[in-house]
Design an enzyme around this catalytic site. Structure first.
Site, mmCIF file in Angstrom:
data_model
loop_
_atom_site.group_PDB
_atom_site.id
_atom_site.type_symbol
_atom_site.label_atom_id
_atom_site.label_comp_id
_atom_site.label_asym_id
_atom_site.label_seq_id
_atom_site.Cartn_x
_atom_site.Cartn_y
_atom_site.Cartn_z
ATOM 1 N N LYS A 262 0.835 -1.211 0.000
ATOM 2 C CA LYS A 262 0.000 0.000 0.000
ATOM 3 C C LYS A 262 0.864 1.252 0.000
ATOM 4 O O LYS A 262 0.673 2.165 -0.823
ATOM 5 C CB LYS A 262 -0.934 0.011 1.222
ATOM 6 C CG LYS A 262 -1.879 1.196 1.248
ATOM 7 C CD LYS A 262 -2.634 1.286 2.559
ATOM 8 C CE LYS A 262 -1.758 1.902 3.632
ATOM 9 N NZ LYS A 262 -2.516 2.240 4.866
ATOM 10 N N ASP B 153 -6.426 0.968 0.929
ATOM 11 C CA ASP B 153 -6.535 1.337 2.342
ATOM 12 C C ASP B 153 -7.904 0.916 2.864
ATOM 13 O O ASP B 153 -8.659 0.221 2.175
ATOM 14 C CB ASP B 153 -6.278 2.835 2.531
ATOM 15 C CG ASP B 153 -7.431 3.692 2.021
ATOM 16 O OD1 ASP B 153 -8.314 3.164 1.305
ATOM 17 O OD2 ASP B 153 -7.452 4.897 2.332
#
Length: 340
Positions: A208, A226
């Site tokens: 991420k 997320d």
């Protein structure tokens, strides 16, 4: 002989009399039998007719009910086209959602303040379990004192902890920031690498964080999975996966690679402003007709408007120094730390 003849005649007369009396009885008997028969026939016909009419009415009502039920089912199916949709239909719906969100958020951008890849990398690591706003209010002091990886790697941990205290988990984040800076200095000459394979070798950097940096500092497409992204793509039934890596793969198949970075911004911005975790503002959602989860939140338009956040609700954003496009669209910069 003469005396018996009169006796025989009266006897014959007596026999004849009953015969005459019986004759009328024989004539009236058929009248009594036929009269009920003539009255019963119309009653039976009426009863049969009524039964037939009632049966036809019941059949007609059942037919109307079936038609009405089919109409309701057809409307329900039309209202939820994603039910049993093919992969091709899912791709079309997903891309339409992204196009419409692009019109709603044409100014979408990473909501962390940064001026170079190093600042974005550190800010992204610090954003774990806190808001981008809190990070943006904290990093100006950090980067003013430690502008390069070399500077931060040689910093006094206690001084860094004091700066990062407002971000929460400041001891762990201090350790990550200093360790990350040392790895950049020792392994990559103080430069942030521009490859996924290299970024994920750094302490505290996962896929991420790596995609945030690659997409926004290097212009290389990546999907940022997320918490907002995970929540929305499942609500939209783009995927049922819960593992971030599997979500990334499933959603990546629905879009061309060139769309990945902007797609991430659109989805995350929508999750922060309208499609909230606890109470989505369904009545103010621009993609409500395309959303399988419509109705989970507030559907009344006026009440939904009160749930909007950031520039959609007329409030400041999360960046102290947002892009000009955001300001031109009516967005407001966030206040510095301690100003509100």
């Amino acid at each position: 002989m003469k005396t018996t003849a009169p006796a025989e005649r009266p006897t014959a007369g007596q026999k004849a009399a009953p015969a005459k009396a019986a004759a009328p009885a024989q004539k009236t008997a058929p009248v009594k039998k036929t009269a009920p028969a003539k009255k019963a026939a119309p009653a039976q016909k009426t009863a049969v007719k009524k039964a037939a009419v009632k049966k036809a009415a019941v059949k007609k009502a059942a037919g109307k009910k079936a038609v009405a039920g089919a109409a309701v089912a057809e409307k329900a199916a039309a209202a939820k086209p994603w039910q049993n949709e093919s992969h091709a239909a899912l791709v079309r719906r997903a891309r339409r959602i992204n196009r419409e969100l692009a019109e709603v958020y044409p100014y979408a951008h990473p909501e962390l303040d940064f001026e170079n890849p190093f600042q974005l990398l550190i800010a992204t690591v610090l954003s774990a379990q806190t808001t981008d706003l809190r990070v943006n209010q904290t990093t100006p002091t950090l980067f003013a004192k430690y502008p390069t990886p070399e500077d931060l790697s040689a910093a006094n941990p206690e001084e860094v902890e004091e700066i990062l205290r407002p971000c929460g988990f400041f001891r762990a984040k201090t350790k990550s920031a200093i360790g990350l800076s040392k790895a950049l200095t020792e392994q990559f000459g103080g430069e942030v690498p521009g490859r996924l394979e290299d970024l994920v070798t750094l302490p505290g950097v996962g896929r991420k964080t790596a995609f945030v940096v690659l997409g926004n500092a290097f212009g290389r497409p990546g999907i940022t999975v997320d918490t907002h992204f995970q929540r929305l793509v499942r609500r939209w039934q783009w995927t049922e996966e819960t593992d971030p890596a599997k979500i990334e793969a499933a959603v990546g198949e629905l879009f061309p690679k060139s769309d990945w970075t902007d797609l991430s911004h659109h989805v995350i911005w929508h999750g922060r402003r309208i499609c909230h975790a606890r109470k989505p503002a369904c009545g103010a959602c621009p993609i409500a007709p395309l959303c399988p989860a419509y109705g989970e939140g507030e559907t009344d338009p006026e009440k939904a408007k009160k749930l909007l956040k950031y520039e959609k609700g007329g409030f400041p954003g999360q960046r102290l120094k947002p892009p000009q496009a955001y300001l031109d669209a009516g967005g407001k910069p966030a206040p510095p730390l301690g100003a509100g």
